[in-house]
Scaffold this motif. Structure first.
Motif, short mmCIF file in Angstrom:
data_model
loop_
_atom_site.label_atom_id
_atom_site.label_comp_id
_atom_site.label_asym_id
_atom_site.label_seq_id
_atom_site.Cartn_x
_atom_site.Cartn_y
_atom_site.Cartn_z
N GLU A 3 0.82 -1.21 0.00
CA GLU A 3 0.00 0.00 0.00
C GLU A 3 0.86 1.26 0.00
O GLU A 3 0.46 2.30 -0.52
N LEU A 4 2.06 1.16 0.53
CA LEU A 4 2.85 2.35 0.85
C LEU A 4 4.33 2.04 0.64
O LEU A 4 4.78 0.93 0.90
N GLU A 59 5.53 7.30 0.35
CA GLU A 59 4.84 7.50 -0.92
C GLU A 59 3.57 6.67 -0.88
O GLU A 59 3.61 5.47 -0.62
N ILE A 60 2.45 7.31 -1.14
CA ILE A 60 1.17 6.62 -1.13
C ILE A 60 0.28 7.26 -2.19
O ILE A 60 0.13 8.48 -2.22
N ASP A 61 -0.22 6.44 -3.10
CA ASP A 61 -1.06 6.93 -4.21
C ASP A 61 -0.37 8.02 -5.01
O ASP A 61 -0.99 9.00 -5.44
N GLY A 62 0.95 7.87 -5.19
CA GLY A 62 1.69 8.84 -5.98
C GLY A 62 1.98 10.15 -5.28
O GLY A 62 2.51 11.09 -5.89
N LYS A 63 1.63 10.24 -4.01
CA LYS A 63 1.89 11.45 -3.23
C LYS A 63 2.98 11.17 -2.19
O LYS A 63 3.12 10.04 -1.74
#
Length: 208
Positions: A3-4, A59-63
Motif C-alpha cells: 500500500e505504501l 509514498e502513497i497513491d503517488g503522493k
C-alpha cells in the motif's frame, strides 16, 4: 503490491518512529533504503520526492509526505485501528507535549547534520551524551507523573513510539540509563512488543 513505500535509513531515529507506527498499525509497506552516509538523500531523484532531503518519507497513491510526526499523524488518521492518542482532547494534547519533549527538544540537537558540523569543535560522543542526558532528566520527571504500563497510562501512544528510538541512541552513546528508571522500565516493556521488534534497526534490510 504494498500500500505504501517507506523511504528510510536503518539508523535514523525519525525513520525508526515511523517504522514502529507502520508495524503497530499493521500497514503493509515496501522498504526503500536511502543511505545517509553515502549522501543518497541529496540525490536529484529523491529530492523530487522530498525537497527537505531527509528521511523518512512515504509514498502513497503517488503522493509524498516527509517529517516523522506528520507521517505518523497521517497514518493514525487513515488507519484508526490501534489509535496512538487518547480520545480525550486534553489527554491527546498532553501526549503530544510529552512526545515533543523528545522529538523537538532532544533528537534534533543530535541529528546527523547538526553533529557533523559541531564535531569540528567538540567530541561527538561527549556532545550527544550531554544532550540526551539533560533531556532525559526532564522526560523522566514528566512521564513519572503520567506512566502506567507505558508512558501515558496503559495505552501505547505517540510518546512510546518516540521514546524507544531515543533510548536506542542513548544506549549507543553510553548514556547512564540507571538514572532514568521509568524510561528504562517502559523501554524494556515496549521492546517485547511485536511492532517494536519488527521496527528495530537491527531488523531492517539495510542494517550494517
Amino acid at each position: 503490491m504494498a500500500e505504501l513505500i517507506f523511504y528510510s535509513y536503518w539508523r535514523s531515529s525519525c525513520s525508526y518512529r515511523v517504522n514502529i507506527a507502520l508495524n503497530f498499525k499493521g500497514i503493509d509497506f515496501e522498504y526503500r533504503n536511502i543511505n545517509l552516509l553515502e549522501g543518497a538523500q541529496r540525490g536529484e531523484e529523491y529530492g523530487e520526492k522530498n525537497p527537505n532531503l531527509t528521511v523518512p518519507c512515504i509514498e502513497i497513491d503517488g503522493k509524498f509526505l516527509g517529517q516523522s510526526a506528520a507521517i505518523i499523524d497521517y497514518l493514525d488518521d487513515i488507519h484508526p485501528d490501534n489509535p496512538i492518542y487518547p480520545s480525550d482532547s486534553f489527554e491527546k494534547a498532553k501526549v503530544k507535549e510529552l512526545a515533543l519533549m523528545i522529538i523537538a527538544d532532544i533528537q534534533p540537537l543530535q541529528n546527523f547534520r547538526i553533529v557533523k558540523r559541531l564535531t569540528e569543535f567538540i567530541g561527538k560522543e561527549e556532545y550527544i551524551r550531554g544532550i540526551i542526558d539533560e533531556g532525559f532528566h526532564r522526560v523522566e520527571k514528566a512521564i513519572s507523573k503520567t506512566a502506567g504500563e507505558y508512558c501515558y497510562g496503559d495505552q501505547i501512544t505517540l510518546v512510546d513510539i518516540c521514546l524507544v528510538p531515543q533510548v536506542y541512541n542513548a544506549v549507543r552513546y553510553e548514556v547512564d540509563m540507571s538514572q532514568f528508571p521509568t524510561i528504562s522500565r517502559i523501554n524494556e516493556t515496549l521492546l517485547t512488543h511485536p511492532a517494536f521488534i519488527a521496527a528495530h534497526p537491527s531488523n531492517q534490510p539495510d542494517a550494517a
